[in-house]
Design a protein around this motif. Structure first.
Motif, PDB file in Angstrom:
ATOM      1  N   ALA A   1       6.596  -8.780  11.881  1.00  0.00           N
ATOM      2  CA  ALA A   1       6.923  -7.519  11.986  1.00  0.00           C
ATOM      3  C   ALA A   1       7.231  -7.182  10.218  1.00  0.00           C
ATOM      4  O   ALA A   1       6.784  -6.005  10.108  1.00  0.00           O
ATOM      5  N   GLY A   2       7.706  -8.044   9.383  1.00  0.00           N
ATOM      6  CA  GLY A   2       7.832  -7.467   8.195  1.00  0.00           C
ATOM      7  C   GLY A   2       6.424  -7.337   7.476  1.00  0.00           C
ATOM      8  O   GLY A   2       6.223  -6.366   6.606  1.00  0.00           O
ATOM      9  N   ALA A   3       5.346  -8.223   7.831  1.00  0.00           N
ATOM     10  CA  ALA A   3       4.151  -7.926   7.458  1.00  0.00           C
ATOM     11  C   ALA A   3       3.467  -6.757   7.672  1.00  0.00           C
ATOM     12  O   ALA A   3       2.720  -5.908   7.159  1.00  0.00           O
ATOM     13  N   THR A   4       3.895  -6.166   9.313  1.00  0.00           N
ATOM     14  CA  THR A   4       3.256  -4.846   9.613  1.00  0.00           C
ATOM     15  C   THR A   4       3.982  -3.798   8.759  1.00  0.00           C
ATOM     16  O   THR A   4       3.373  -2.646   8.477  1.00  0.00           O
ATOM     17  N   ILE A   5       5.269  -3.961   8.612  1.00  0.00           N
ATOM     18  CA  ILE A   5       6.315  -2.784   8.092  1.00  0.00           C
ATOM     19  C   ILE A   5       5.322  -2.464   6.517  1.00  0.00           C
ATOM     20  O   ILE A   5       5.206  -1.605   6.151  1.00  0.00           O
ATOM     21  N   ARG A   6       5.220  -3.724   5.962  1.00  0.00           N
ATOM     22  CA  ARG A   6       4.624  -3.501   4.654  1.00  0.00           C
ATOM     23  C   ARG A   6       3.099  -2.951   4.568  1.00  0.00           C
ATOM     24  O   ARG A   6       2.756  -2.117   3.653  1.00  0.00           O
ATOM     25  N   ASN A   7       2.331  -3.466   5.375  1.00  0.00           N
ATOM     26  CA  ASN A   7       0.994  -2.835   5.844  1.00  0.00           C
ATOM     27  C   ASN A   7       1.070  -1.431   5.987  1.00  0.00           C
ATOM     28  O   ASN A   7       0.375  -0.661   5.177  1.00  0.00           O
ATOM     29  N   VAL A   8       1.668  -1.106   6.846  1.00  0.00           N
ATOM     30  CA  VAL A   8       1.836   0.439   7.458  1.00  0.00           C
ATOM     31  C   VAL A   8       2.379   1.375   6.419  1.00  0.00           C
ATOM     32  O   VAL A   8       1.891   2.539   6.100  1.00  0.00           O
ATOM     33  N   SER A   9       3.564   0.858   5.761  1.00  0.00           N
ATOM     34  CA  SER A   9       4.374   1.789   4.910  1.00  0.00           C
ATOM     35  C   SER A   9       3.665   2.025   3.668  1.00  0.00           C
ATOM     36  O   SER A   9       3.943   2.906   2.933  1.00  0.00           O
ATOM     37  N   ARG A  10       3.084   0.871   2.994  1.00  0.00           N
ATOM     38  CA  ARG A  10       2.512   0.825   1.657  1.00  0.00           C
ATOM     39  C   ARG A  10       1.012   1.193   1.736  1.00  0.00           C
ATOM     40  O   ARG A  10       0.530   2.054   1.325  1.00  0.00           O
ATOM     41  N   GLY A  11       0.040   0.650   2.768  1.00  0.00           N
ATOM     42  CA  GLY A  11      -1.153   1.062   2.912  1.00  0.00           C
ATOM     43  C   GLY A  11      -1.444   2.241   3.719  1.00  0.00           C
ATOM     44  O   GLY A  11      -2.670   2.843   3.409  1.00  0.00           O
ATOM     45  N   VAL A  12      -0.571   2.794   4.541  1.00  0.00           N
ATOM     46  CA  VAL A  12      -0.985   4.034   5.206  1.00  0.00           C
ATOM     47  C   VAL A  12      -0.139   5.027   4.882  1.00  0.00           C
ATOM     48  O   VAL A  12      -0.413   6.115   4.375  1.00  0.00           O
ATOM     49  N   ILE A  13       1.299   4.985   4.974  1.00  0.00           N
ATOM     50  CA  ILE A  13       2.198   5.862   4.553  1.00  0.00           C
ATOM     51  C   ILE A  13       2.060   6.141   3.119  1.00  0.00           C
ATOM     52  O   ILE A  13       2.208   7.482   2.584  1.00  0.00           O
ATOM     53  N   GLY A  14       2.337   5.098   2.385  1.00  0.00           N
ATOM     54  CA  GLY A  14       2.582   5.294   0.955  1.00  0.00           C
ATOM     55  C   GLY A  14       1.159   5.882   0.177  1.00  0.00           C
ATOM     56  O   GLY A  14       1.153   6.976  -0.553  1.00  0.00           O
ATOM     57  N   VAL A  15       0.053   5.429   0.750  1.00  0.00           N
ATOM     58  CA  VAL A  15      -1.162   6.175   0.229  1.00  0.00           C
ATOM     59  C   VAL A  15      -1.275   7.589   0.818  1.00  0.00           C
ATOM     60  O   VAL A  15      -1.718   8.283  -0.325  1.00  0.00           O
ATOM     61  N   ALA A  16      -0.809   7.832   1.969  1.00  0.00           N
ATOM     62  CA  ALA A  16      -1.216   9.413   2.163  1.00  0.00           C
ATOM     63  C   ALA A  16      -0.115  10.146   1.679  1.00  0.00           C
ATOM     64  O   ALA A  16      -0.393  11.347   1.345  1.00  0.00           O
TER      65      ALA A  16
ATOM     66  N   VAL B   1      -9.702   2.959  -2.265  1.00  0.00           N
ATOM     67  CA  VAL B   1      -9.508   2.052  -3.643  1.00  0.00           C
ATOM     68  C   VAL B   1      -8.221   1.552  -3.188  1.00  0.00           C
ATOM     69  O   VAL B   1      -8.062   0.242  -3.478  1.00  0.00           O
ATOM     70  N   LEU B   2      -7.050   2.385  -3.087  1.00  0.00           N
ATOM     71  CA  LEU B   2      -5.776   1.898  -3.090  1.00  0.00           C
ATOM     72  C   LEU B   2      -5.607   1.152  -1.630  1.00  0.00           C
ATOM     73  O   LEU B   2      -4.827  -0.015  -1.688  1.00  0.00           O
ATOM     74  N   LYS B   3      -6.137   1.351  -0.240  1.00  0.00           N
ATOM     75  CA  LYS B   3      -5.697   0.677   0.815  1.00  0.00           C
ATOM     76  C   LYS B   3      -6.113  -0.921   0.768  1.00  0.00           C
ATOM     77  O   LYS B   3      -5.486  -1.729   1.101  1.00  0.00           O
ATOM     78  N   PRO B   4      -7.356  -1.338   0.204  1.00  0.00           N
ATOM     79  CA  PRO B   4      -7.572  -2.774  -0.061  1.00  0.00           C
ATOM     80  C   PRO B   4      -6.814  -3.331  -0.873  1.00  0.00           C
ATOM     81  O   PRO B   4      -6.654  -4.600  -0.698  1.00  0.00           O
ATOM     82  N   ILE B   5      -6.201  -2.898  -2.113  1.00  0.00           N
ATOM     83  CA  ILE B   5      -5.504  -3.376  -2.767  1.00  0.00           C
ATOM     84  C   ILE B   5      -3.896  -3.382  -2.280  1.00  0.00           C
ATOM     85  O   ILE B   5      -3.434  -4.524  -2.082  1.00  0.00           O
ATOM     86  N   LEU B   6      -3.327  -2.421  -1.674  1.00  0.00           N
ATOM     87  CA  LEU B   6      -2.229  -2.486  -0.940  1.00  0.00           C
ATOM     88  C   LEU B   6      -1.825  -3.396   0.289  1.00  0.00           C
ATOM     89  O   LEU B   6      -0.921  -3.825   0.556  1.00  0.00           O
ATOM     90  N   MET B   7      -2.989  -3.334   1.047  1.00  0.00           N
ATOM     91  CA  MET B   7      -2.914  -3.827   2.337  1.00  0.00           C
ATOM     92  C   MET B   7      -3.153  -5.497   2.453  1.00  0.00           C
ATOM     93  O   MET B   7      -4.388  -5.499   2.022  1.00  0.00           O
TER      94      MET B   7
ATOM     95  N   VAL C   1     -11.692  16.161  -5.473  1.00  0.00           N
ATOM     96  CA  VAL C   1     -12.529  15.102  -4.850  1.00  0.00           C
ATOM     97  C   VAL C   1     -11.930  13.746  -5.169  1.00  0.00           C
ATOM     98  O   VAL C   1     -11.951  12.933  -3.942  1.00  0.00           O
ATOM     99  N   PRO C   2     -11.463  13.284  -6.079  1.00  0.00           N
ATOM    100  CA  PRO C   2     -10.937  11.608  -6.274  1.00  0.00           C
ATOM    101  C   PRO C   2      -9.827  11.643  -5.462  1.00  0.00           C
ATOM    102  O   PRO C   2      -9.494  10.601  -5.004  1.00  0.00           O
ATOM    103  N   VAL C   3      -8.818  12.987  -5.172  1.00  0.00           N
ATOM    104  CA  VAL C   3      -7.657  12.790  -4.214  1.00  0.00           C
ATOM    105  C   VAL C   3      -8.086  12.387  -3.027  1.00  0.00           C
ATOM    106  O   VAL C   3      -7.420  11.445  -2.192  1.00  0.00           O
ATOM    107  N   GLY C   4      -9.198  12.923  -2.466  1.00  0.00           N
ATOM    108  CA  GLY C   4      -9.588  12.624  -1.297  1.00  0.00           C
ATOM    109  C   GLY C   4     -10.160  11.335  -1.074  1.00  0.00           C
ATOM    110  O   GLY C   4     -10.347  10.816   0.215  1.00  0.00           O
ATOM    111  N   LEU C   5     -10.546  10.639  -1.994  1.00  0.00           N
ATOM    112  CA  LEU C   5     -11.276   9.396  -1.987  1.00  0.00           C
ATOM    113  C   LEU C   5     -10.578   8.218  -2.369  1.00  0.00           C
ATOM    114  O   LEU C   5     -10.931   7.132  -2.386  1.00  0.00           O
ATOM    115  N   ILE C   6      -9.410   8.377  -3.014  1.00  0.00           N
ATOM    116  CA  ILE C   6      -8.442   7.201  -3.546  1.00  0.00           C
ATOM    117  C   ILE C   6      -8.041   6.446  -2.620  1.00  0.00           C
ATOM    118  O   ILE C   6      -7.603   5.468  -2.876  1.00  0.00           O
ATOM    119  N   ASP C   7      -7.949   6.813  -1.394  1.00  0.00           N
ATOM    120  CA  ASP C   7      -7.489   5.610  -0.335  1.00  0.00           C
ATOM    121  C   ASP C   7      -8.568   4.707  -0.231  1.00  0.00           C
ATOM    122  O   ASP C   7      -7.939   3.470   0.224  1.00  0.00           O
TER     123      ASP C   7
END
Length: 373
Positions: free
Chosen positions: A212-227, A299-305, A291-297
């Motif tokens: 549950a902790g790993a899922t919270i970190r993945n979704v909150s940082r890699g999905v919610i945070g990047v969005a 780069v960030l998702k593989p780092i944060l998740m 354009v970089p704003v639309g593509l930044i995910d």
């Protein structure tokens, strides 16, 4: 003969006493839940924030020489500055954008350009989209009358929640403050939760807590945070450039990025409109920024998740819509995280007994069996 009757009377008296006690206990439990129900989303979001940001708190505490209270204060202040700064500006801009859109629809001043010719050639829904767009470009009032009944029930509920943005920002502030108080006792609380889960779901309760902790970190940082980062950057760029409806655009970017569609369906038509209605230099600068704003995910998702997101898009989309309709702006972030955690736990539970290995957490390999090399 009297002994069995006495035993029966004692049993009935004990059962009656148990039922009465259980009824009073249930009454007080229900009453207590009713009293704390308004605060449950805030507390849950605070717990999710604490779990998601705890690795940053631990890193900062090591950097500050083990001063965990100071690290918790710094992270809390940074989170409060983010909520009270960019998020508040985005929320205010969203409210202004909705007001501008409503006034434009009411006065008839809002006009849409005709659809591009390529829209009609799109598979499956191309003709329907072209027909609706053409009708809206020619007579927006007729388009609202035709398609409004299908959209307004859900849209009205969403707009009603959006109207309470000020209260939702206050909820965010309270959640951040509560999360700040959870950083220092975090390891002790986690140990207690693992012990409770081990007693409740032996022998893999602690594993479920870690999952549950790993899922919270993945979704909150890699999905919610990047969005949220993409929405804040897009909204800030458009707001500073004086583009109308910047808050509405940022909110649409936030929704699409959370449900893993991406910002392109919003930013690309906006860039085309900017090139059609603004000078070349202005349009080029905004394009180079958006354009970089639309593509930044990418780069960030593989780092944060720590590991790939296995939660289906439908689960996240359901969490976004249901959370927003139930708890407003806080539910927009709370819904997908809670449903993702529930989904991962259910999947892990159904896989128990199918093999000797457990679901890896944070990309780590399954623990080796005792005595294994």
């Amino acid at each position: 003969m009297r002994a069995p009757l006495i035993e029966k009377a004692k049993f009935e008296a004990g059962a009656t006493d148990f039922v009465v006690r259980l009824a009073f206990l249930g009454l007080f439990a229900w009453w207590s839940l009713e009293l704390v129900r308004p605060f449950v989303p805030i507390v849950i979001w605070a717990i999710l924030l604490a779990v998601a940001l705890y690795p940053a708190h631990a890193w900062l505490a090591r950097l500050l020489g083990g001063r965990r209270s100071l690290a918790a204060t710094v992270i809390t202040l940074i989170a409060l500055a983010t909520v009270l700064g960019p998020v508040s500006i985005l929320a205010a801009s969203l409210a202004e954008s909705i007001q501008w859109l409503a006034s434009g629809l009411g006065s008839g001043a809002l006009k849409l350009p005709p659809p591009p010719a390529a829209i009609e050639d799109l598979p499956i829904l191309g003709e329907q989209i072209d027909e609706a767009w053409t009708l809206a470009a020619g007579n927006l009032e007729d388009a609202v009358l035709r398609y409004g009944p299908a959209v307004l029930p859900t849209g009205g509920a969403v707009l009603g929640k959006v109207a309470a943005i000020g209260a939702d920002v206050l909820k965010f502030v309270v959640s951040v403050i509560i999360a700040g108080f959870l950083f220092v006792p975090g390891p002790r609380l986690a140990t207690g939760i693992r012990a409770f889960a081990s007693r409740l779901i032996a022998p893999r309760g602690a594993h479920f807590v870690d999952l549950a902790g790993a899922t919270i970190r993945n979704v909150s940082r890699g999905v919610i945070g990047v969005a949220l980062l993409q929405a804040l950057l897009a909204g800030a760029i458009l707001y500073l450039a004086g583009i109308p409806g910047s808050g509405l655009v940022a909110f649409a970017v936030l929704l699409l990025c959370i449900v893993q569609i991406g910002a392109a369906p919003v930013l690309l038509p906006l860039i085309v409109w900017i090139w059609m209605s603004h000078p070349t230099t202005f349009s080029l600068v905004l394009t180079l920024l958006l354009v970089p704003v639309g593509l930044i995910d990418n780069v960030l998702k593989p780092i944060l998740m720590a590991r790939g997101l296995t939660t289906p898009m439908l689960v996240i989309l359901t969490g976004v819509i249901g959370g927003t309709l139930t708890h407003g702006l806080v539910g927009l972030f709370l819904g997908p995280v809670v449903l993702s955690v529930f989904y991962e736990l259910v999947v892990a539970w159904t896989r128990l007994g199918q093999g000797p290995t457990e679901t890896p957490i944070d990309g780590a390999p399954p623990p080796a069996a005792p005595g294994a090399p």
